[in-house]
Design a protein around this motif. Structure first.
Motif, short mmCIF file in Angstrom:
data_model
loop_
_atom_site.label_atom_id
_atom_site.label_comp_id
_atom_site.label_asym_id
_atom_site.label_seq_id
_atom_site.Cartn_x
_atom_site.Cartn_y
_atom_site.Cartn_z
N UNK A 74 0.86 -1.18 0.00
CA UNK A 74 0.00 0.00 0.00
C UNK A 74 0.90 1.23 0.00
N UNK A 75 0.72 2.07 -0.98
CA UNK A 75 1.53 3.28 -1.08
C UNK A 75 1.03 4.31 -0.06
N UNK A 76 1.95 4.92 0.64
CA UNK A 76 1.61 5.99 1.58
C UNK A 76 2.17 7.28 1.01
N UNK A 77 1.29 8.24 0.72
CA UNK A 77 1.76 9.47 0.07
C UNK A 77 2.62 10.32 1.00
N UNK A 78 3.53 11.09 0.40
CA UNK A 78 4.40 11.98 1.15
C UNK A 78 3.75 13.35 1.38
N UNK A 79 2.59 13.57 0.86
CA UNK A 79 1.92 14.88 0.99
C UNK A 79 1.44 15.08 2.42
N UNK A 80 1.26 16.34 2.81
CA UNK A 80 0.79 16.69 4.14
C UNK A 80 -0.68 16.32 4.29
N UNK A 81 -1.04 15.90 5.49
CA UNK A 81 -2.44 15.65 5.79
C UNK A 81 -3.17 16.97 5.96
N UNK A 82 -4.44 16.94 5.75
CA UNK A 82 -5.28 18.11 5.99
C UNK A 82 -5.23 18.43 7.49
N UNK A 83 -5.12 19.72 7.84
CA UNK A 83 -5.05 20.14 9.24
C UNK A 83 -6.26 19.66 10.04
N UNK A 84 -7.39 19.57 9.43
CA UNK A 84 -8.60 19.13 10.12
C UNK A 84 -8.49 17.68 10.59
N UNK A 85 -7.68 16.92 9.91
CA UNK A 85 -7.46 15.52 10.28
C UNK A 85 -6.91 15.41 11.71
N UNK A 86 -6.07 16.39 12.09
CA UNK A 86 -5.40 16.36 13.38
C UNK A 86 -6.11 17.20 14.44
N UNK A 87 -7.25 17.81 14.15
CA UNK A 87 -7.94 18.67 15.12
C UNK A 87 -8.28 17.85 16.37
N UNK A 88 -7.94 18.42 17.55
CA UNK A 88 -8.26 17.79 18.81
C UNK A 88 -7.25 16.75 19.28
N UNK A 89 -6.20 16.54 18.53
CA UNK A 89 -5.18 15.56 18.92
C UNK A 89 -4.07 16.28 19.67
#
Length: 98
Positions: A74-89
């Motif tokens: 499974x390829x894992x992209x090198x691009x940044x995750x959306x900031x909303x993905x990390x909200x509350x972490x």
């Protein structure tokens, strides 16, 4: 040592070693050199006993790990995750929030 035949041959050789060392000890008596030979032979015998245990463990491990499943990659992209993905972490001490 993966073969029981190899281990059996090794045990035969060790038996011959034991007979030779016993013969030497009876011929030359309880001298320091004879004691060293006897001690070395005993150490080898103990190592062979340990080898039997290790061989059993290796056979068991090979049986368990020998059937590894090779799945698709499974390829894992090198691009940044959306900031909303990390909200509350919590950052857990990594230098604060961004």
């Amino acid at each position: 040592m993966s073969s029981t035949t190899e281990l059996a041959e090794l045990h035969d050789l060790i038996g011959n070693l034991r007979r030779c060392v016993t013969s030497l000890a009876s011929r030359y008596g309880n001298s320091p050199a004879t004691r060293r030979i006897v001690n070395d032979a005993e150490r080898i015998l103990n190592d062979i006993d340990r080898l039997d245990i290790d061989a059993e463990e290796l056979e068991l491990a090979r049986g368990v790990s020998g059937h590894q499943h090779v799945g698709e990659r499974i390829a894992i992209p090198d691009t940044q995750y959306d900031r909303e993905f990390w909200r509350g972490v919590d950052d857990e001490g990594l230098g604060g929030t961004r």
